[in-house]
Design an enzyme around this catalytic site. Structure first.
Site, PDB file in Angstrom:
ATOM      1  N   GLY A 199      -8.060  23.236   9.139  1.00 21.03           N
ATOM      2  CA  GLY A 199      -8.567  24.108  10.195  1.00 21.03           C
ATOM      3  C   GLY A 199      -7.904  23.957  11.541  1.00 21.03           C
ATOM      4  O   GLY A 199      -8.575  23.966  12.569  1.00 21.03           O
ATOM      5  N   GLN A 224      -8.932  16.700  16.362  1.00 19.75           N
ATOM      6  CA  GLN A 224      -8.739  17.316  17.683  1.00 19.75           C
ATOM      7  C   GLN A 224     -10.086  17.763  18.226  1.00 19.75           C
ATOM      8  O   GLN A 224     -10.185  18.186  19.375  1.00 19.75           O
ATOM      9  CB  GLN A 224      -7.829  18.543  17.566  1.00 19.75           C
ATOM     10  CG  GLN A 224      -6.435  18.230  17.081  1.00 19.75           C
ATOM     11  CD  GLN A 224      -5.701  19.509  16.721  1.00 19.75           C
ATOM     12  OE1 GLN A 224      -5.241  20.221  17.593  1.00 19.75           O
ATOM     13  NE2 GLN A 224      -5.607  19.805  15.440  1.00 19.75           N
ATOM     14  N   ASN A 225     -11.111  17.725  17.385  1.00 24.05           N
ATOM     15  CA  ASN A 225     -12.421  18.214  17.807  1.00 24.05           C
ATOM     16  C   ASN A 225     -13.128  17.183  18.682  1.00 24.05           C
ATOM     17  O   ASN A 225     -12.882  15.986  18.576  1.00 24.05           O
ATOM     18  CB  ASN A 225     -13.270  18.571  16.585  1.00 24.05           C
ATOM     19  CG  ASN A 225     -12.652  19.702  15.806  1.00 24.05           C
ATOM     20  OD1 ASN A 225     -11.813  20.419  16.338  1.00 24.05           O
ATOM     21  ND2 ASN A 225     -13.036  19.851  14.551  1.00 24.05           N
ATOM     22  N   CYS A 229     -11.718   5.000  37.547  1.00 24.44           N
ATOM     23  CA  CYS A 229     -11.954   3.647  37.023  1.00 24.44           C
ATOM     24  C   CYS A 229     -12.224   3.653  35.513  1.00 24.44           C
ATOM     25  O   CYS A 229     -12.426   2.593  34.942  1.00 24.44           O
ATOM     26  CB  CYS A 229     -13.101   2.978  37.772  1.00 24.44           C
ATOM     27  SG  CYS A 229     -14.718   3.670  37.411  1.00 24.44           S
ATOM     28  N   HIS A 250      -8.593  14.250  21.225  1.00 16.43           N
ATOM     29  CA  HIS A 250      -8.871  14.993  22.465  1.00 16.43           C
ATOM     30  C   HIS A 250     -10.183  14.578  23.125  1.00 16.43           C
ATOM     31  O   HIS A 250     -10.758  15.331  23.902  1.00 16.43           O
ATOM     32  CB  HIS A 250      -8.890  16.505  22.179  1.00 16.43           C
ATOM     33  CG  HIS A 250      -7.532  17.068  21.871  1.00 16.43           C
ATOM     34  ND1 HIS A 250      -7.338  18.236  21.181  1.00 16.43           N
ATOM     35  CD2 HIS A 250      -6.293  16.606  22.172  1.00 16.43           C
ATOM     36  CE1 HIS A 250      -6.031  18.463  21.060  1.00 16.43           C
ATOM     37  NE2 HIS A 250      -5.390  17.490  21.641  1.00 16.43           N
TER      38      HIS A 250
HETATM   39  P1  NAD Z   1      -7.664  26.795  16.933  1.00  9.79           P
HETATM   40  O1  NAD Z   1      -8.877  27.403  17.488  1.00  9.79           O
HETATM   41  O2  NAD Z   1      -6.375  27.003  17.633  1.00  9.79           O
HETATM   42  O3  NAD Z   1      -7.444  27.240  15.401  1.00  9.79           O
HETATM   43  C1  NAD Z   1      -8.461  27.151  14.464  1.00  9.79           C
HETATM   44  C2  NAD Z   1      -7.865  27.217  13.062  1.00  9.79           C
HETATM   45  O4  NAD Z   1      -8.917  27.070  12.133  1.00  9.79           O
HETATM   46  C3  NAD Z   1      -7.151  28.527  12.739  1.00  9.79           C
HETATM   47  O5  NAD Z   1      -5.927  28.260  12.099  1.00  9.79           O
HETATM   48  C4  NAD Z   1      -8.131  29.241  11.779  1.00  9.79           C
HETATM   49  O6  NAD Z   1      -7.474  30.045  10.841  1.00  9.79           O
HETATM   50  C5  NAD Z   1      -8.792  28.056  11.113  1.00  9.79           C
HETATM   51  N1  NAD Z   1     -10.147  28.277  10.603  1.00  9.79           N
HETATM   52  C6  NAD Z   1     -11.127  29.060  11.132  1.00  9.79           C
HETATM   53  N2  NAD Z   1     -12.259  28.942  10.410  1.00  9.79           N
HETATM   54  C7  NAD Z   1     -11.982  28.071   9.397  1.00  9.79           C
HETATM   55  C8  NAD Z   1     -12.747  27.515   8.345  1.00  9.79           C
HETATM   56  N3  NAD Z   1     -14.045  27.853   8.157  1.00  9.79           N
HETATM   57  N4  NAD Z   1     -12.151  26.651   7.498  1.00  9.79           N
HETATM   58  C9  NAD Z   1     -10.850  26.321   7.664  1.00  9.79           C
HETATM   59  N5  NAD Z   1     -10.078  26.794   8.657  1.00  9.79           N
HETATM   60  C10 NAD Z   1     -10.641  27.648   9.522  1.00  9.79           C
HETATM   61  O7  NAD Z   1      -8.008  25.264  16.773  1.00  9.79           O
HETATM   62  P2  NAD Z   1      -7.149  23.971  16.960  1.00  9.79           P
HETATM   63  O8  NAD Z   1      -5.852  24.110  16.239  1.00  9.79           O
HETATM   64  O9  NAD Z   1      -8.029  22.834  16.610  1.00  9.79           O
HETATM   65  O10 NAD Z   1      -6.845  23.896  18.524  1.00  9.79           O
HETATM   66  C11 NAD Z   1      -7.790  24.171  19.518  1.00  9.79           C
HETATM   67  C12 NAD Z   1      -8.138  22.980  20.408  1.00  9.79           C
HETATM   68  O11 NAD Z   1      -9.442  23.235  20.877  1.00  9.79           O
HETATM   69  C13 NAD Z   1      -8.222  21.667  19.723  1.00  9.79           C
HETATM   70  O12 NAD Z   1      -7.322  20.834  20.322  1.00  9.79           O
HETATM   71  C14 NAD Z   1      -9.645  21.152  19.928  1.00  9.79           C
HETATM   72  O13 NAD Z   1      -9.620  20.006  20.766  1.00  9.79           O
HETATM   73  C15 NAD Z   1     -10.351  22.180  20.701  1.00  9.79           C
HETATM   74  N6  NAD Z   1     -11.582  22.708  20.075  1.00  9.79           N
HETATM   75  C16 NAD Z   1     -12.531  21.861  19.593  1.00  9.79           C
HETATM   76  C17 NAD Z   1     -13.677  22.365  19.008  1.00  9.79           C
HETATM   77  C18 NAD Z   1     -14.685  21.405  18.459  1.00  9.79           C
HETATM   78  O14 NAD Z   1     -14.785  20.282  18.930  1.00  9.79           O
HETATM   79  N7  NAD Z   1     -15.437  21.801  17.420  1.00  9.79           N
HETATM   80  C19 NAD Z   1     -13.883  23.746  18.931  1.00  9.79           C
HETATM   81  C20 NAD Z   1     -12.913  24.587  19.457  1.00  9.79           C
HETATM   82  C21 NAD Z   1     -11.760  24.042  20.016  1.00  9.79           C
END
Ligand code: NAD
Length: 247
Positions: free
Chosen positions: A187, A101-102, A130, A119
């Site tokens: 995560g 999702q990152n 386009c 995402h």
């Molecule tokens: P979220 O922010 O909703 O949840 C993060 C999860 O990670 C939590 O459950 C937390 O307990 C856990 N966590 C925190 N630190 C951790 C670690 N060191 N090791 C393991 N787990 C850990 O994130 P989500 O569920 O991915 O949803 C948020 C949306 O935001 C995603 O769809 C994503 O696209 C986007 N996002 C992306 C980034 C990125 O690209 N790095 C950063 C923030 C959000």
């Protein structure tokens, strides 16, 4: 007492098709803040103002500025030991794909070859009309988002709230969730849909679910078989060590 690390290592060793689904917590140790919880991005930037497609269309400059700040932060980040551990599992022939999702490109930077970007990817801009893509170059863009050569305002190539998941990653991730026999969920807070339905879908199709997180989630007591409690940058390398010891 059940040793969840040992159980998880055994399941991965036996797996015919193991897949990982990763969320923001995967990159927390690469100094990229998660979105929810204390210190999360949403504390400073409420999602309805900065992360919906409606907000972007209504006030592109405001959302663009937020976006440039975020991308500048991503630019300096490096993969952490958790990303390298997943890349190692792929090289070992255990992990078939990472569905992430990152939007930070860190799985690819760590050497993972099969990465499904659910995402999108923050290093790119896309034309909503386009579908032309351009790299997002911080040194070239000003305070306003650029226009595509077709005359349409471009947007970061990421899925904003209110936008559908592009069909290719949507279909590919569903196929992987359906066919895997082990799913490693790292995560993710289990709150963003449809990504959060992938582990449920995998479980319904008989997969063994390993969850790696610093906190419990809605998955933990419902579908998780082995919970690896702790930062992914520590738990995932430990898991790889155990698998290597057992070979
Ligand atoms: P979220 O922010 O909703 O949840 C993060 C999860 O990670 C939590 O459950 C937390 O307990 C856990 N966590 C925190 N630190 C951790 C670690 N060191 N090791 C393991 N787990 C850990 O994130 P989500 O569920 O991915 O949803 C948020 C949306 O935001 C995603 O769809 C994503 O696209 C986007 N996002 C992306 C980034 C990125 O690209 N790095 C950063 C923030 C959000």
């Amino acid at each position: 007492m059940i040793d969840h690390f040992r159980e998880a290592a055994n399941a991965l060793q036996r797996a015919a098709c193991a897949v990982a689904v990763t969320g923001a917590g995967m990159s927390a140790e690469s100094n990229i803040p998660t979105f929810r919880g204390a210190g999360g991005i949403w504390e400073k930037y409420p999602p309805h103002e900065y992360a919906t497609i409606e907000a972007y269309n209504e006030n592109p400059e405001k959302v663009w500025k937020f976006w440039l700040e975020l991308v500048a932060q991503l630019k300096d980040s490096k993969p952490n030991p958790g990303h390298y551990a997943l890349a190692e599992l792929e090289r070992m022939g255990i992990l078939k794909a990472v569905v992430t999702q990152n939007v930070d490109n860190l799985h690819q930077d760590a050497g993972s070859k099969i990465v499904i970007e659910y995402h999108g990817n923050a290093k790119w801009l896309v034309c909503p009309r386009c579908r032309h893509r351009d790299p997002l170059d911080l040194s070239q863009h000003g305070d306003s988002p650029p226009y595509c050569f077709c005359g349409t305002l471009m947007k970061p190539d990421v899925v904003m709230f209110g936008e559908p998941i592009p069909s290719q990653p949507l279909v590919e991730a569903a196929r992987l969730a359906e066919s895997c026999d082990v799913l490693l969920v790292v995560g993710t807070s289990a709150q963003v849909y449809p990504a959060a339905s992938l582990p449920v879908f995998a479980k319904q199709n008989g997969a063994y679910i390993i969850e790696a997180n610093t906190e419990t989630t809605d998955f933990t007591r419902t579908i998780t078989d082995a919970f690896l409690h702790g930062p992914a940058g520590e738990t995932l390398p430990h898991l790889v060590e155990l698998i290597k010891e057992g070979e």
